[in-house]
Structures are given as structure tokens and as C-alpha cells.
Design a protein around this motif. Structure first.
Motif, PDB file in Angstrom:
ATOM      1  N   PRO A 161      -9.005  -1.173  13.785  1.00 25.96           N
ATOM      2  CA  PRO A 161      -8.425   0.121  13.396  1.00 25.96           C
ATOM      3  C   PRO A 161      -7.695   0.094  12.054  1.00 25.96           C
ATOM      4  CG  PRO A 161      -8.021  -0.257  15.703  1.00 25.96           C
ATOM      5  CD  PRO A 161      -8.619  -1.521  15.152  1.00 25.96           C
ATOM      6  N   PHE A 162      -7.087  -1.023  11.698  1.00 29.90           N
ATOM      7  CA  PHE A 162      -6.404  -1.129  10.421  1.00 29.90           C
ATOM      8  C   PHE A 162      -7.394  -1.098   9.256  1.00 29.90           C
ATOM      9  CE2 PHE A 162      -3.650  -3.378  13.453  1.00 29.90           C
ATOM     10  CZ  PHE A 162      -2.559  -2.525  13.392  1.00 29.90           C
ATOM     11  N   VAL A 163      -8.513  -1.777   9.427  1.00 31.19           N
ATOM     12  CA  VAL A 163      -9.546  -1.779   8.389  1.00 31.19           C
ATOM     13  C   VAL A 163     -10.180  -0.393   8.284  1.00 31.19           C
ATOM     14  CG1 VAL A 163     -11.716  -2.814   7.644  1.00 31.19           C
ATOM     15  CG2 VAL A 163      -9.983  -4.230   8.743  1.00 31.19           C
ATOM     16  N   LEU A 164     -10.444   0.224   9.425  1.00 25.37           N
ATOM     17  CA  LEU A 164     -11.044   1.559   9.422  1.00 25.37           C
ATOM     18  C   LEU A 164     -10.115   2.601   8.814  1.00 25.37           C
ATOM     19  CD1 LEU A 164     -12.774   1.556  12.916  1.00 25.37           C
ATOM     20  CD2 LEU A 164     -13.864   1.353  10.682  1.00 25.37           C
ATOM     21  N   ALA A 165      -8.819   2.496   9.076  1.00 24.92           N
ATOM     22  CA  ALA A 165      -7.869   3.461   8.521  1.00 24.92           C
ATOM     23  C   ALA A 165      -7.785   3.344   7.004  1.00 24.92           C
ATOM     24  CB  ALA A 165      -6.498   3.255   9.144  1.00 24.92           C
ATOM     25  N   SER A 166      -7.686   2.133   6.499  1.00 25.09           N
ATOM     26  CA  SER A 166      -7.606   1.973   5.043  1.00 25.09           C
ATOM     27  C   SER A 166      -8.936   2.303   4.382  1.00 25.09           C
ATOM     28  CB  SER A 166      -7.146   0.564   4.681  1.00 25.09           C
ATOM     29  OG  SER A 166      -8.018  -0.407   5.209  1.00 25.09           O
ATOM     30  N   GLY A 167     -10.044   1.998   5.042  1.00 24.83           N
ATOM     31  CA  GLY A 167     -11.360   2.370   4.508  1.00 24.83           C
ATOM     32  C   GLY A 167     -11.552   3.871   4.503  1.00 24.83           C
TER      33      GLY A 167
ATOM     34  N   LEU B  80      -7.653   5.875  -5.154  1.00 30.05           N
ATOM     35  CA  LEU B  80      -8.898   5.192  -4.789  1.00 30.05           C
ATOM     36  C   LEU B  80      -8.773   3.690  -5.004  1.00 30.05           C
ATOM     37  CD1 LEU B  80     -11.859   5.238  -3.933  1.00 30.05           C
ATOM     38  CD2 LEU B  80     -12.447   5.686  -6.309  1.00 30.05           C
ATOM     39  N   ILE B  81      -8.187   3.288  -6.111  1.00 32.41           N
ATOM     40  CA  ILE B  81      -7.993   1.861  -6.385  1.00 32.41           C
ATOM     41  C   ILE B  81      -7.040   1.247  -5.366  1.00 32.41           C
ATOM     42  CG2 ILE B  81      -7.022   0.220  -8.040  1.00 32.41           C
ATOM     43  CD1 ILE B  81      -8.094   2.079 -10.262  1.00 32.41           C
ATOM     44  N   ILE B  82      -5.936   1.935  -5.092  1.00 40.16           N
ATOM     45  CA  ILE B  82      -4.946   1.417  -4.142  1.00 40.16           C
ATOM     46  C   ILE B  82      -5.573   1.231  -2.763  1.00 40.16           C
ATOM     47  CG2 ILE B  82      -2.839   2.008  -2.886  1.00 40.16           C
ATOM     48  CD1 ILE B  82      -1.859   3.364  -5.481  1.00 40.16           C
ATOM     49  N   TYR B  83      -6.241   2.260  -2.272  1.00 38.41           N
ATOM     50  CA  TYR B  83      -6.816   2.186  -0.930  1.00 38.41           C
ATOM     51  C   TYR B  83      -7.986   1.212  -0.854  1.00 38.41           C
ATOM     52  CZ  TYR B  83      -3.908   6.100   0.538  1.00 38.41           C
ATOM     53  OH  TYR B  83      -2.854   6.910   0.851  1.00 38.41           O
ATOM     54  N   SER B  84      -8.754   1.069  -1.922  1.00 45.17           N
ATOM     55  CA  SER B  84      -9.854   0.089  -1.918  1.00 45.17           C
ATOM     56  C   SER B  84      -9.326  -1.337  -1.862  1.00 45.17           C
ATOM     57  CB  SER B  84     -10.729   0.276  -3.156  1.00 45.17           C
ATOM     58  OG  SER B  84     -11.313   1.541  -3.158  1.00 45.17           O
ATOM     59  N   VAL B  85      -8.299  -1.608  -2.634  1.00 45.79           N
ATOM     60  CA  VAL B  85      -7.695  -2.941  -2.606  1.00 45.79           C
ATOM     61  C   VAL B  85      -7.070  -3.203  -1.237  1.00 45.79           C
ATOM     62  CG1 VAL B  85      -5.812  -4.342  -3.570  1.00 45.79           C
ATOM     63  CG2 VAL B  85      -7.350  -3.104  -5.089  1.00 45.79           C
TER      64      VAL B  85
END
Length: 89
Positions: A14-20, A55-60
Motif C-alpha cells: 500500500p505504501f508503494v501504491l500510494a506514492s505511485g 512529479l519529481i518528488i512523488y517519483s523519487v
């Protein structure tokens, strides 16, 4: 890959899915409204940033979260021999 590692990955996904999902949202805002559109980002002060910065923040954040979950799940494979389940292969 053992069952234990798969369970760990499922629990932390869920953490990966939320940030993705946040990264995809920032990309959609960037493409539809332009680079100057405001996107919410967690901060102490101004809680918004330009869509390309978000976009950069959330991708990183997505890349870091995925790599942390993957490396932490490797520890699930290393169980003491007396507690190892023989069905795990």
C-alpha cells in the motif's frame, strides 16, 4: 521467492501504491493543466508545488519506497533454521 517474502511484499505494497498513485496524479495534472498548475505536497509551510516539482518528488518517493520494501523483504527469507517452514522451499 518464498511465501514469507511474498507476504511481506503484499503487506508493504500500500505504501508503494500510494506514492505511485500520487506520482501518476502529478503527471496527469502536468499533462492536462501545464507545468505551473499547483499540486498538493506534504510540507510544513506552503502545501503546494508546481506540478513538475511534485512529479519529481512523488517519483523519487515511489522509487525509494519500492527499494526499501524490496530490501526489507529480503530479511523475511532469512529465518532461523529451527523456525523455518519445510514447505517454503
Amino acid at each position: 521467492m518464498t511465501r514469507r517474502r511474498l507476504l511481506w511484499l503484499a503487506a508493504m505494497s500500500p505504501f508503494v501504491l500510494a506514492s505511485g498513485g500520487a506520482a501518476v496524479y502529478a503527471l496527469v495534472v502536468l499533462l492536462t493543466q501545464g507545468p505551473d498548475a499547483e499540486v498538493w505536497v506534504p510540507s510544513r509551510g506552503d502545501a503546494s508545488a508546481a506540478s513538475w516539482i511534485a512529479l519529481i518528488i512523488y517519483s523519487v518517493l515511489t522509487a525509494l519506497t519500492a527499494s526499501m520494501v524490496w530490501s526489507l523483504s529480503a530479511g523475511a527469507d532469512r529465518a532461523p533454521d529451527d523456525a523455518a517452514d519445510p514447505r517454503d522451499g
